[in-house]
Design an enzyme around this catalytic site. Structure first.
Site: not given
Ligand SMILES: Nc1ncnc2c1ncn2[C@@H]1O[C@H](COP(=O)(O)OP(=O)(O)OP(=O)(O)O)[C@@H](O)[C@H]1O
Length: 374
Positions: A102, A199
């Site tokens: 990410c 997340c």
């Protein structure tokens, strides 16, 4: 110094760290813009979406400190560059680190490109890590002052270009200090709890989440000596060195010691388990890794003595890295045996306080025997 001509686009998540990041930059006189990224559609069955709540917190904080703010949607980029990779790694029986990807592909690529289109000079994030610029023009990634929170492990795949465009204003602060600053400034996020886990999974059940995307294939559970111990529910649900969830009591075999995952055979769909936290099958003396990225310069083929981390929040271990520049792989030999080396995780290299970069672990070895059978 007049910072008002320097534009900084701050990644604001609606959390306390990035709120204080924006506040500090604003206090230092920078031209600050707050941008919230929506990377995942997490609307639940009641129509509630945490991203909407987080953006509401961004609005409150940005208005309080007096900076403009926007929202940008990177759901497609996140899906294509992070989530597809995450699933592909699980399909191979590995345990990926989506945060590393990410950072490399979304926070410091899609987001950075977006910020550059807004004429930014820098992006700033609320990570705990340090940026140090030397006289020769290189930017170095250093461990955070708050060693307990240091996030360089997750930032290890950033390139020199990405680091050169980045600021980490929390670099010399501890988490309690950050909370105190937020409280004193009356920021709405001062007491917001820290996000945990992966997340996009958040507080959801990991098995259920993964099972929606990858069909679970139950198979045999065996000891490395070939004794059948029952069945497993799908190799992807188990990580090397993991204890819980095996469903075997402590009374089998000769001791009462708990059972741990010591290997996976992805071709035969077998989960290998054995007893004892310090089980010999869990200890490796070297690993092979690929897909390296380096924070300043890629090194030449050669042998390097550095320290390494094989997972987040683990003390460094002294290693000798035999790096092959031709195919960007390395053989990493440990000064002492290391427990539960996990394919798919990052091996991150350090020289003292500096994070040099890292690669992705492919195989671990013990006395030239391949561990884990993946
Ligand atoms: N949805 C988002 N939009 C914009 N920036 C983000 C977003 N999520 C994370 N970031 C940026 O990445 C940084 C590190 O993210 P991480 O998930 O580790 O959050 P954190 O340490 O809990 O920080 P915070 O308290 O700001 O949420 C954040 O501080 C923020 O600058």
């Amino acid at each position: 110094m007049d910072n008002s001509k320097t534009r900084v686009v701050v990644g604001m998540s609606g959390g306390v760290d990035s709120s204080v990041t924006a506040l500090l930059l604003k206090q230092q006189g920078y031209d600050v813009i707050g941008v919230f990224m929506k990377n995942w559609d997490d609307t639940d069955e009641f129509g509630v979406c945490t991203a909407t709540e987080d953006y509401e917190d961004v609005r409150k904080v940005a208005e309080k400190i007096g900076v403009p703010y926007y929202s940008v949607n990177f759901e497609k980029e996140y899906w294509d560059r992070v989530f597809e990779y995450f699933l592909a790694e699980y399909r191979k029986g590995r345990t990926p680190n989506p945060d590393v990807m990410c950072n490399k592909e979304v926070k410091f690529k899609a987001f950075l490109d977006y910020a550059m289109d807004l004429d930014a000079d820098y992006v700033a994030m609320g990570h705990y890590a340090k940026i140090s610029r030397d006289d020769t023009g290189y930017t170095h990634l250093m461990r955070a002052t708050d060693t307990n929170k240091d996030q360089t492990y997750f930032l290890s795949q950033l390139s020199q270009y990405q680091l050169d465009k980045t600021m980490f204003p929390l670099q010399d602060l501890t988490k309690p200090e950050v909370r105190k600053i937020a409280e004193e400034a009356g920021l709405a996020t001062a007491k917001k709890k820290d996000s945990t886990g992966i997340c996009f999974i958040g507080d959801r059940n990991f098995r259920q989440f993964l099972g929606q995307y990858l069909p679970a294939q139950p198979g045999k559970m065996m000891t490395p000596d070939g004794v059948e111990m029952g069945t497993h529910t799908g190799l992807m649900y188990y990580t090397i060195g993991q204890r819980s969830g095996l469903g075997i009591g402590g009374t089998q075999g000769s001791s009462n010691e708990p059972w741990f995952v010591v290997g996976k055979d992805i071709n035969e769909n077998i989960l290998y388990v054995d007893q004892g936290f310090y089980n010999e099958h869990l200890y490796a003396d070297r690993l092979e890794a690929s897909d390296f990225s380096f924070t300043t310069q890629f090194p030449e083929t050669g042998t390097y003595k550095v320290t390494a981390k094989f997972r987040y929040r683990q003390p460094d271990v002294g290693v000798t890295v035999h790096y092959n520049a031709e195919d960007n792989t390395a053989n990493v030999v440990f000064d002492e045996p290391v427990r539960a080396i996990t394919p798919g995780q990052a091996v991150v290299l350090y020289d003292g306080e500096e994070c040099l970069g890292g690669g992705i672990i492919d195989h671990a070895y013990q006395n030239e025997r391949v561990l884990q059978y993946i």
